[in-house]
Write a protein that holds these residues in place. Structure first.
Motif, PDB file in Angstrom:
ATOM      1  N   LEU A  16       0.821  -1.205   0.000  1.00 27.65           N
ATOM      2  CA  LEU A  16       0.000   0.000   0.000  1.00 27.65           C
ATOM      3  C   LEU A  16       0.859   1.259   0.000  1.00 27.65           C
ATOM      4  N   GLN A  20      -2.822   6.265   6.780  1.00 28.24           N
ATOM      5  CA  GLN A  20      -3.974   7.154   6.859  1.00 28.24           C
ATOM      6  C   GLN A  20      -4.145   7.617   8.288  1.00 28.24           C
ATOM      7  N   GLN A  91      -7.876  -4.967  -0.198  1.00 30.53           N
ATOM      8  CA  GLN A  91      -7.637  -3.675  -0.839  1.00 30.53           C
ATOM      9  C   GLN A  91      -8.869  -2.775  -0.808  1.00 30.53           C
ATOM     10  N   GLU A  94      -9.358  -0.012   2.168  1.00 31.70           N
ATOM     11  CA  GLU A  94      -8.800   1.344   2.182  1.00 31.70           C
ATOM     12  C   GLU A  94      -9.642   2.333   1.384  1.00 31.70           C
ATOM     13  N   LYS A  95     -10.692   1.813   0.743  1.00 32.43           N
ATOM     14  CA  LYS A  95     -11.476   2.663  -0.146  1.00 32.43           C
ATOM     15  C   LYS A  95     -12.814   3.038   0.469  1.00 32.43           C
ATOM     16  N   THR A 359      -3.264   1.089   8.300  1.00 34.45           N
ATOM     17  CA  THR A 359      -4.009   1.402   7.077  1.00 34.45           C
ATOM     18  C   THR A 359      -5.369   0.724   7.052  1.00 34.45           C
ATOM     19  N   LEU A 360      -5.622  -0.178   7.967  1.00 35.30           N
ATOM     20  CA  LEU A 360      -6.892  -0.899   8.007  1.00 35.30           C
ATOM     21  C   LEU A 360      -7.809  -0.233   9.024  1.00 35.30           C
ATOM     22  N   HIS A 361      -9.067   0.064   8.592  1.00 37.71           N
ATOM     23  CA  HIS A 361      -9.986   0.803   9.438  1.00 37.71           C
ATOM     24  C   HIS A 361     -11.312   0.063   9.598  1.00 37.71           C
TER      25      HIS A 361
END
Length: 911
Positions: A16, A20, A91, A94-95, A359-361
């Protein structure tokens, strides 16, 4: 599973290359992102992608939904790889996606369910049908298609509907295949059927590997194949089966919903492909007809010109998955929900680590959105979208299709509400539920080989292994079954019947006989049956009695001989008695007969006394007349004539009764005096139980356990007997000299034993059990059914009797002892005659007394006194006037009444 996720994190997170903030919001407040993860270039994917895009367009063009917000779908291609599919799913995290549509693979769905559980993102799968994807283990997993749990129960109902008991399952060896077939095994077990063999192959199996697999199952017994594979590789199964000749007459192929999905997705009909599928039965998700469905289908057909594949059921479920998310988000926003993501405190970067877990939420509103999704209820293209308590769609239903020609035809429906039916489920939902097998119905099927008759579903296995048949190695009664030096190795009555029945079967049954027992004593037949249960024998042939405990573990054929337990005992001849003439009638019969003789005599005397001089005279003479007349009618030698009509009526009926009684008495007495009278102190099973004498039982017979368990006879009273010689010796010795008082055995053995000993012993009492002999097979063996039909044919054409006459003597001893008491004539046999005679007597008396009373009323008191003075004498005391009147002759009374009438007429004429 945790190791797999960790490996994916290790590979994917460094790629990645960015971090974030701890808390992020959607990049555009008016756009809501959802993800779509599946294999785009697949039969399901090529239909699902345009369906999802069409649903997005319909939602975004509807201003009443989402309050001006727009849905945006982000596609990720799994490329038929579980590993890459999981990476693509990660993936999406993250969107800022709030829900994920897909995947189509059950294996990927298992992994992704762990991921979405962690990040609180609902996963709506339109293609993962694995029944083990449970709501408890994966709370954020929602199946927007039907679970294979219901599809496997539909197949089990199909198998049961056609009466098959064994199937072979051909499936892909992954979560989708294994778990679906596991449910099928459970469903078949409830129908007393089973999967005889599970033929699994890898997802990437070559045609050669599939060919080897099918060649192996083709050697097995079952001809019913259940195919549960992936749509993209499933047609290889049928192309190989066609080459191996496995799509001919006698085969049954049932495919799950993957096959209709392939055919529906095909843009054009391939004749070679359809030729490989002729006669196959398949299930397809039932999509109710509606105006929306017709409109969408018309819209789809216009898109097909742009390279879009055909429309299959998964396209409808994919469309409804997007609609479900849109309806739920609309409620979510109206209830004050907003889209926000936050870091998971359990995921953080460690010092020096290259794994960027930050980066994982987590979707903050995920739990609320999930509950909204579960509670949503609307009508979509695929029907009613509503979840039950286990988060499965309600009203699971399937179309049952039969492939033929260049397409397929629907032969019925299946639903968990009413089972198999030719009526649409929507109509049945308005009626009371009924899943009884007796109410199931389908239209006719054209099976492989273009036949309409239901295939038998099995053949004798062509694997070079003959049927292993256990045969009891008897040492007694060898006419039934015994060792032989001939080619078969065995001979006897039972063997001939089995060979004759097998010869009537429409297929060959290679078999070999295997003796069971040491040849020194008869083997235990319960143990022989147990050998069949333990698969040491495929069947047992011989004089095997069909009893309850055996029927619980094996299947028997139709009985080829009737049997039952009887008692054999010594008998002695009864000497004739000087009072034998009294034996034909019971005491009650004698008493009633004597009483009626006197009664009828008295009635006739009353009726004849006034008009017949032969019934008049002094009292002593009249009494003698009554007795003489009464008993002389027994021999039809009465001298007195009857002149009255009533007397003759009574006498005619009574003489008929006497005729019947005389004839019966003569016949019974003749039998008693001429037939040999044999008696035994054992009169039947009750007297045998009441005694304490020893009882003989044949080696290996079920009678041993029956006497102990059912009749509660102590085992110490029972004696094993080896053969006929021991039978005779034990009976001759008797219980006092070390023998037995009686032998309990089955009737066929007893008849052979008595015949060979010239009826030196006899059967006493009645046959106290009823059963028969049959051949034993393993549970659910189709051979048992076919052989039963063959045995019935042998019985109908007389072959069964010819075999019986060949091996067993037709001479029979008297089956029962002659019991005098049982042959005595009782009142029960004659009460009807006595009743008729009695009624005739009472009617005649009633008429007689009525006439006499009428005459007496016309008789004046003065005339009565005058007559009494005339007939009274010094030697005779005066009597009442009524008795004088009754005793007077009829003609005198009439003369008196005549004179009275003349006087009365003269007095009336005098002025």
């Amino acid at each position: 599973m945790a190791g797999v996720l960790l490996l994916i994190f290790c590979i994917w997170v460094p790629i990645l290359g960015r971090a974030q903030n701890a808390s992020v919001s959607s990049s555009a407040a008016n756009v809501v992102n959802i993800g779509a993860v599946f294999t785009l270039n697949s039969f399901i994917g090529r239909a699902a992608q345009p369906a999802i895009l069409a649903a997005i367009d319909d939602v975004n063009s509807d201003s009443s939904i989402l309050e001006g917000r727009k849905l945006n779908v982000i596609f990720q291609d799994t490329n038929c790889s579980g590993f890459l599919g999981t990476v693509e799913a990660l993936q999406l995290m993250e969107k800022d996606v709030v829900a994920i549509i897909g995947p189509q693979s059950s294996g990927i769905a298992h992994v992704m369910s762990h991921v979405v559980n962690e990040f609180h993102i609902p996963l709506l799968s339109f293609g993962s049908t694995d029944p083990t994807l449970s709501a408890l283990q994966f709370p954020y997993f929602l199946r927007t298609t039907q679970s294979d749990y219901y599809q496997m129960y539909a197949i089990a109902d199909l198998v049961d509907f056609y009466g098959w008991r064994e199937v072979i399952a051909i499936f892909v060896d992954d979560d989708y295949g294994r778990n679906g077939i596991s449910v099928l095994g459970d469903a078949l077990a409830k129908k007393r059927a089973k999967i005889s063999y599970k033929a699994a192959f890898t997802p990437l199996a070559t045609k050669n590997e599939i060919s080897d697999l099918l060649a192996g199952v083709n050697l097995m017994e079952s001809r019913v194949f259940i195919v549960h594979v992936n749509p993209d590789s499933g047609l290889h199964i049928f192309s190989v089966a066609k080459v191996l000749g496995m799509l001919n007459n006698g085969y049954v192929w049932i495919a799950t919903d993957w096959l209709p999905s392939v055919l529906d997705s095909s843009e054009t009909v391939d004749p070679d492909q359809m030729n490989q599928l002729q006669g196959v039965v398949a299930l397809r998700h039932h999509i109710p007809d509606s105006d929306r469905k017709k409109s969408f289908t018309s819209r789809w057909n216009k898109l097909k010109n742009k390279g879009i594949s055909g429309l299959n059921s998964y396209a409808f479920y994919a469309y409804d998955s997007v609609s479900l998310v849109a309806h739920a988000l609309d409620v979510f926003f109206k209830e004050g929900g907003n889209i926000s993501f936050s870091s998971d405190p359990k995921l953080h970067d460690t010092n020096g680590s290259k794994l960027h877990f930050s980066t994982l939420h987590t979707f903050d509103g995920g739990q609320k959105l999930l509950q909204t999704l579960i509670a949503t209820n609307f009508t979509g293209l695929s029907g009613q979208i509503q979840f039950d308590l286990e988060k499965n769609l309600i009203h699971p239903a399937y179309d049952v299709l039969n492939i033929g020609g260049t397409g397929f035809r629907r032969i019925g429906y299946w639903s968990n509400y009413s089972g198999l039916s030719v009526i649409t489920p929507e109509i049945l939902y308005t009626r009371p539920p009924n899943t009884s097998s007796s109410s199931h119905h389908l239209y006719s099927v054209i099976w492989p080989g273009e036949i309409t008759a239901k295939p038998r579903g099995w053949v004798f296995p062509n694997n070079g292994k003959p049927l292993r048949i256990g045969v009891p190695n008897r040492v007694s009664f060898k006419d039934f079954v015994a060792r032989d030096k001939g080619p078969l190795g065995v001979r006897g009555y039972c063997i001939d019947i089995f060979e004759a029945a097998v010869s009537l079967l429409p297929y060959a049954v290679p078999h070999t006989y295997m003796l069971y027992g040491n040849g020194l004593r008869n083997p235990s037949y319960d143990d022989l049956v147990s050998q069949v249960v333990e698969n040491k024998f495929d069947a047992a042939v011989g004089d095997i009695t069909i009893v309850t405990n055996r029927t619980r573990v094996v299947d028997f054929t139709q009985p080829f001989m009737e049997s039952g337990l009887v008692i054999v005992a010594t008998v002695k001849e009864t000497k004739s008695s000087p009072w034998a003439f009294l034996k034909p009638f019971t005491v009650q019969m004698w008493c009633v007969t004597g009483a009626f003789f006197l009664f009828v005599g008295a009635v006739v005397w009353i009726l004849e006394h006034r008009i017949n001089p032969e019934f008049r005279g002094p009292p002593s003479q009249q009494l003698i007349t009554i007795f003489w007349f009464s008993f002389s009618t027994m021999f039809f030698s009465h001298r007195e004539n009857t002149v009255s009509t009533l007397g003759r009526l009574v006498l005619i009926i009574w003489l008929f009764v006497v005729l019947i009684i005389n004839s019966s008495y003569t016949a019974s007495l003749t039998s008693i005096l001429t037939v040999q009278q044999l008696t035994s102190r054992i009169e039947g099973i009750d007297s045998l139980i009441a005694s304490n004498d020893k009882i003989g039982v044949q080696d290996g017979s079920f009678a041993w356990n029956y006497l102990i368990e059912e009749l509660n006879i102590p085992a110490s009273r029972l004696v094993h007997l080896k053969d006929q010689e021991e039978y005779a010796d034990a009976l001759r010795l008797g219980p006092k000299d070390g023998g037995v008082a009686a032998i309990v055995d089955e009737l066929p053995y007893v008849q052979v034993f008595l015949t060979k000993l010239n009826c030196a012993f006899r059967i006493v009492g009645q046959e106290f059990t009823k059963s028969g002999w049959g051949f034993a097979f393993q549970r659910d063996s189709p051979l048992a059914v076919d052989l039963s039909t063959a045995i019935l044919q042998l019985s109908e054409n007389g072959e069964l009797q010819r075999i019986h006459d060949k091996w067993l003597s037709s001479q029979e001893c008297a089956s029962q002892l002659t019991q005098v008491d049982e042959n005595r004539l009782s009142l029960a046999s004659f009460w009807g005659l006595f009743l008729i005679s009695g009624i005739a007597c009472f009617v005649a008396l009633a008429v007689f007394f009525f006439r006499t009373f009428c005459q007496y009323r016309r008789y004046s008191p003065e005339e009565r006194e005058e007559e009494e003075d005339e007939i009274d004498s010094p030697r005779r005391p005066p009597r009442p006037g009524c008795l004088v009147f009754i005793d007077k002759k009829e003609e005198d009374i009439k003369e008196i009444l005549k004179r009275k009438d003349s006087k009365q007429r003269a007095s009336n004429s005098t002025p």
